[in-house]
Design a protein around this motif. Structure first.
Motif, PDB file in Angstrom:
ATOM      1  N   LYS A  20       0.818 -11.946   8.572  1.00  0.00           N
ATOM      2  CA  LYS A  20       1.097 -10.511   8.451  1.00  0.00           C
ATOM      3  C   LYS A  20       1.934 -10.286   7.200  1.00  0.00           C
ATOM      4  O   LYS A  20       2.912 -10.998   6.987  1.00  0.00           O
ATOM      5  N   LEU A  21       1.538  -9.302   6.405  1.00  0.00           N
ATOM      6  CA  LEU A  21       2.176  -9.068   5.113  1.00  0.00           C
ATOM      7  C   LEU A  21       2.753  -7.657   5.061  1.00  0.00           C
ATOM      8  O   LEU A  21       2.146  -6.714   5.551  1.00  0.00           O
ATOM      9  N   HIS A  22       3.915  -7.558   4.461  1.00  0.00           N
ATOM     10  CA  HIS A  22       4.543  -6.248   4.259  1.00  0.00           C
ATOM     11  C   HIS A  22       4.711  -6.043   2.761  1.00  0.00           C
ATOM     12  O   HIS A  22       5.158  -6.930   2.059  1.00  0.00           O
ATOM     13  N   HIS A  23       4.316  -4.851   2.269  1.00  0.00           N
ATOM     14  CA  HIS A  23       4.549  -4.563   0.859  1.00  0.00           C
ATOM     15  C   HIS A  23       5.150  -3.176   0.724  1.00  0.00           C
ATOM     16  O   HIS A  23       4.957  -2.305   1.561  1.00  0.00           O
ATOM     17  N   LYS A  24       5.918  -2.983  -0.337  1.00  0.00           N
ATOM     18  CA  LYS A  24       6.389  -1.638  -0.663  1.00  0.00           C
ATOM     19  C   LYS A  24       6.538  -1.503  -2.164  1.00  0.00           C
ATOM     20  O   LYS A  24       6.622  -2.501  -2.885  1.00  0.00           O
ATOM     21  N   ASP A  25       6.539  -0.246  -2.643  1.00  0.00           N
ATOM     22  CA  ASP A  25       6.563  -0.061  -4.090  1.00  0.00           C
ATOM     23  C   ASP A  25       7.459   1.091  -4.518  1.00  0.00           C
ATOM     24  O   ASP A  25       7.998   1.830  -3.699  1.00  0.00           O
ATOM     25  N   SER A  26       7.588   1.192  -5.849  1.00  0.00           N
ATOM     26  CA  SER A  26       8.495   2.158  -6.474  1.00  0.00           C
ATOM     27  C   SER A  26       8.030   3.598  -6.289  1.00  0.00           C
ATOM     28  O   SER A  26       8.786   4.529  -6.542  1.00  0.00           O
ATOM     29  N   ALA A  27       6.793   3.816  -5.865  1.00  0.00           N
ATOM     30  CA  ALA A  27       6.304   5.184  -5.640  1.00  0.00           C
ATOM     31  C   ALA A  27       6.496   5.598  -4.188  1.00  0.00           C
ATOM     32  O   ALA A  27       6.043   6.666  -3.778  1.00  0.00           O
ATOM     33  N   GLY A  28       7.142   4.731  -3.392  1.00  0.00           N
ATOM     34  CA  GLY A  28       7.422   5.072  -1.999  1.00  0.00           C
ATOM     35  C   GLY A  28       6.341   4.643  -1.022  1.00  0.00           C
ATOM     36  O   GLY A  28       6.421   4.934   0.162  1.00  0.00           O
ATOM     37  N   HIS A  29       5.314   3.965  -1.503  1.00  0.00           N
ATOM     38  CA  HIS A  29       4.284   3.455  -0.597  1.00  0.00           C
ATOM     39  C   HIS A  29       4.795   2.223   0.130  1.00  0.00           C
ATOM     40  O   HIS A  29       5.577   1.449  -0.417  1.00  0.00           O
ATOM     41  N   GLU A  30       4.332   2.064   1.351  1.00  0.00           N
ATOM     42  CA  GLU A  30       4.708   0.897   2.137  1.00  0.00           C
ATOM     43  C   GLU A  30       3.514   0.583   3.025  1.00  0.00           C
ATOM     44  O   GLU A  30       2.845   1.496   3.505  1.00  0.00           O
ATOM     45  N   GLY A  31       3.253  -0.684   3.245  1.00  0.00           N
ATOM     46  CA  GLY A  31       2.090  -0.992   4.071  1.00  0.00           C
ATOM     47  C   GLY A  31       2.193  -2.354   4.714  1.00  0.00           C
ATOM     48  O   GLY A  31       2.989  -3.207   4.303  1.00  0.00           O
ATOM     49  N   PHE A  32       1.399  -2.513   5.762  1.00  0.00           N
ATOM     50  CA  PHE A  32       1.346  -3.772   6.494  1.00  0.00           C
ATOM     51  C   PHE A  32      -0.101  -4.250   6.531  1.00  0.00           C
ATOM     52  O   PHE A  32      -1.005  -3.467   6.797  1.00  0.00           O
ATOM     53  N   LEU A  33      -0.285  -5.528   6.276  1.00  0.00           N
ATOM     54  CA  LEU A  33      -1.621  -6.116   6.370  1.00  0.00           C
ATOM     55  C   LEU A  33      -1.610  -7.160   7.483  1.00  0.00           C
ATOM     56  O   LEU A  33      -0.604  -7.846   7.684  1.00  0.00           O
ATOM     57  N   GLU A  34      -2.755  -7.267   8.190  1.00  0.00           N
ATOM     58  CA  GLU A  34      -2.915  -8.290   9.213  1.00  0.00           C
ATOM     59  C   GLU A  34      -4.068  -9.199   8.810  1.00  0.00           C
ATOM     60  O   GLU A  34      -4.818  -8.891   7.882  1.00  0.00           O
ATOM     61  N   SER A  35      -4.230 -10.310   9.533  1.00  0.00           N
ATOM     62  CA  SER A  35      -5.288 -11.286   9.234  1.00  0.00           C
ATOM     63  C   SER A  35      -6.630 -10.596   9.012  1.00  0.00           C
ATOM     64  O   SER A  35      -7.047  -9.796   9.839  1.00  0.00           O
ATOM     65  N   GLY A  36      -7.278 -10.918   7.902  1.00  0.00           N
ATOM     66  CA  GLY A  36      -8.599 -10.368   7.616  1.00  0.00           C
ATOM     67  C   GLY A  36      -8.567  -9.078   6.824  1.00  0.00           C
ATOM     68  O   GLY A  36      -9.604  -8.610   6.356  1.00  0.00           O
ATOM     69  N   ASP A  37      -7.382  -8.485   6.658  1.00  0.00           N
ATOM     70  CA  ASP A  37      -7.261  -7.257   5.862  1.00  0.00           C
ATOM     71  C   ASP A  37      -7.248  -7.598   4.366  1.00  0.00           C
ATOM     72  O   ASP A  37      -6.890  -8.715   3.973  1.00  0.00           O
ATOM     73  N   VAL A  38      -7.610  -6.599   3.579  1.00  0.00           N
ATOM     74  CA  VAL A  38      -7.607  -6.746   2.123  1.00  0.00           C
ATOM     75  C   VAL A  38      -6.878  -5.547   1.525  1.00  0.00           C
ATOM     76  O   VAL A  38      -7.095  -4.420   1.956  1.00  0.00           O
ATOM     77  N   GLN A  39      -6.000  -5.803   0.563  1.00  0.00           N
ATOM     78  CA  GLN A  39      -5.373  -4.699  -0.161  1.00  0.00           C
ATOM     79  C   GLN A  39      -5.864  -4.726  -1.605  1.00  0.00           C
ATOM     80  O   GLN A  39      -5.630  -5.699  -2.322  1.00  0.00           O
ATOM     81  N   TRP A  40      -6.602  -3.667  -1.953  1.00  0.00           N
ATOM     82  CA  TRP A  40      -7.125  -3.571  -3.320  1.00  0.00           C
ATOM     83  C   TRP A  40      -6.229  -2.587  -4.048  1.00  0.00           C
ATOM     84  O   TRP A  40      -6.345  -1.389  -3.892  1.00  0.00           O
ATOM     85  N   MET A  41      -5.297  -3.119  -4.836  1.00  0.00           N
ATOM     86  CA  MET A  41      -4.312  -2.279  -5.501  1.00  0.00           C
ATOM     87  C   MET A  41      -4.715  -2.076  -6.962  1.00  0.00           C
ATOM     88  O   MET A  41      -5.104  -3.030  -7.631  1.00  0.00           O
ATOM     89  N   THR A  42      -4.636  -0.836  -7.413  1.00  0.00           N
ATOM     90  CA  THR A  42      -4.848  -0.536  -8.825  1.00  0.00           C
ATOM     91  C   THR A  42      -3.469  -0.310  -9.437  1.00  0.00           C
ATOM     92  O   THR A  42      -2.830   0.707  -9.164  1.00  0.00           O
ATOM     93  N   ALA A  43      -2.996  -1.275 -10.227  1.00  0.00           N
ATOM     94  CA  ALA A  43      -1.678  -1.112 -10.845  1.00  0.00           C
ATOM     95  C   ALA A  43      -1.748  -0.032 -11.921  1.00  0.00           C
ATOM     96  O   ALA A  43      -0.820   0.745 -12.097  1.00  0.00           O
ATOM     97  N   GLY A  44      -2.859   0.023 -12.651  1.00  0.00           N
ATOM     98  CA  GLY A  44      -3.051   1.042 -13.682  1.00  0.00           C
ATOM     99  C   GLY A  44      -1.849   1.128 -14.605  1.00  0.00           C
ATOM    100  O   GLY A  44      -1.365   0.110 -15.103  1.00  0.00           O
ATOM    101  N   SER A  45      -1.316   2.329 -14.793  1.00  0.00           N
ATOM    102  CA  SER A  45      -0.251   2.559 -15.777  1.00  0.00           C
ATOM    103  C   SER A  45       1.057   1.853 -15.421  1.00  0.00           C
ATOM    104  O   SER A  45       1.911   1.680 -16.284  1.00  0.00           O
ATOM    105  N   GLY A  46       1.213   1.473 -14.156  1.00  0.00           N
ATOM    106  CA  GLY A  46       2.386   0.662 -13.842  1.00  0.00           C
ATOM    107  C   GLY A  46       3.049   1.030 -12.541  1.00  0.00           C
ATOM    108  O   GLY A  46       3.162   2.201 -12.186  1.00  0.00           O
TER     109      GLY A  46
END
Ligand code: MN
Length: 286
Positions: A75-101
């Protein structure tokens, strides 16, 4: 169909990244980059006792590409400078576009640290074409149950279609350039053919088990690169395991990569460092 041949095979040497140990078969001395794929990290599998360590990658920036996380276990927890936060479980995929930063931190979730268990993931860096390098950051949180599973070889092979198409099943991920990403789970004795446009670059990374492609055995922690002359990959499996099959249309542009930034020209790297240091990518405390 003409089989693609294995042109290169690299072993994922283990290296330390903050508190984590990761294997990095790409880039490697013998394999600099396979456009549009810049980097592949394999973390784990590691077995954690309940109430064990809380290893976490501290806040760091990204610009100019897409960091994609395939969580095979844990299980993975992520958070970012734009206030997003999320949890991933087995088999999930997070496709993040970093783009401008964006600045983010990532690691096993608190719930996982309490429960313990097996942790294993792949993080893949997918390059963005020049016209989208400075696009607004975004996420595609792809839950395991939304990923189509194609059963092959009497169920001895499960193909989870994350991006692109396989056997008429389309993956949920939207991509800026044509990309196929398939999570493979297999038993011994499976055989299946994947049709891939000849011009696409393609890679197979084996996390666990032994797979044969075009007469070459690819065992765990190895990444195979295929030629751009053939248009099909046939895989045979010799043990239980899991792997990641990737293919994509190459981006025909210069690449300058420095730490967490992937741009086209050195001046753009300087600008990225400046923008990060002056807080233009946001601020994240932990
Ligand atoms: Mn990151």
């Amino acid at each position: 169909m003409k089989p693609k041949q294995v042109t290169n095979k690299t072993y994922g040497q283990q290296l330390k990244m903050g508190p984590l140990k990761v294997r990095q078969p790409l880039p490697a001395a013998a394999l600099e980059q396979v456009s549009p794929f810049i980097l592949l990290h394999h973390a784990g599998p590691t077995i954690h006792e309940p109430n064990g360590t809380k290893e976490r990658l501290s806040p760091h920036p990204h610009r100019g590409f897409e960091p994609v996380t395939f969580l095979f276990s844990g299980k993975l927890h992520h958070k970012d400078s734009a206030g997003h936060e999320g949890f991933l479980e087995s088999g999930d995929v997070q496709w993040m576009t970093a783009g401008s930063g964006i600045i983010h931190s990532e690691g096993p979730s608190e719930a996982f640290s309490k429960e313990g268990g097996t942790f294993e993931l792949i993080q893949l860096w997918v390059n963005l074409p020049r016209e989208y390098k400075m696009t607004a950051p975004k996420y595609q949180d792809i839950k395991s149950h939304t990923i189509h599973v194609v059963h092959k070889a009497d169920g001895k092979l499960q193909v989870r279609v994350v991006a692109g198409t396989y056997d008429d099943q389309k993956g949920p991920a939207s991509t800026f350039t044509p990309i196929t990403a398939l999570m493979l789970y297999f038993e011994a004795g499976a055989e299946a053919t994947f049709s891939i446009p000849h011009s696409y670059n393609s890679l197979l990374y084996v996390l666990e088990g032994d797979v044969e492609a075009a007469g070459t055995i690819i065992s765990k922690y190895n990444l195979a690169q295929f030629d751009t002359a053939g248009d099909a990959i046939t895989l045979k499996t010799f043990s239980k395991g899991h792997a990641l099959l990737l293919a994509g249309a190459p981006i025909q542009e210069p690449v300058v990569s420095y730490g967490p930034f992937v741009m086209n020209y050195p001046g753009e790297i300087k600008q990225a460092i400046l923008d990060y240091e002056t807080g233009k990518m946001g601020i994240l405390e932990s």
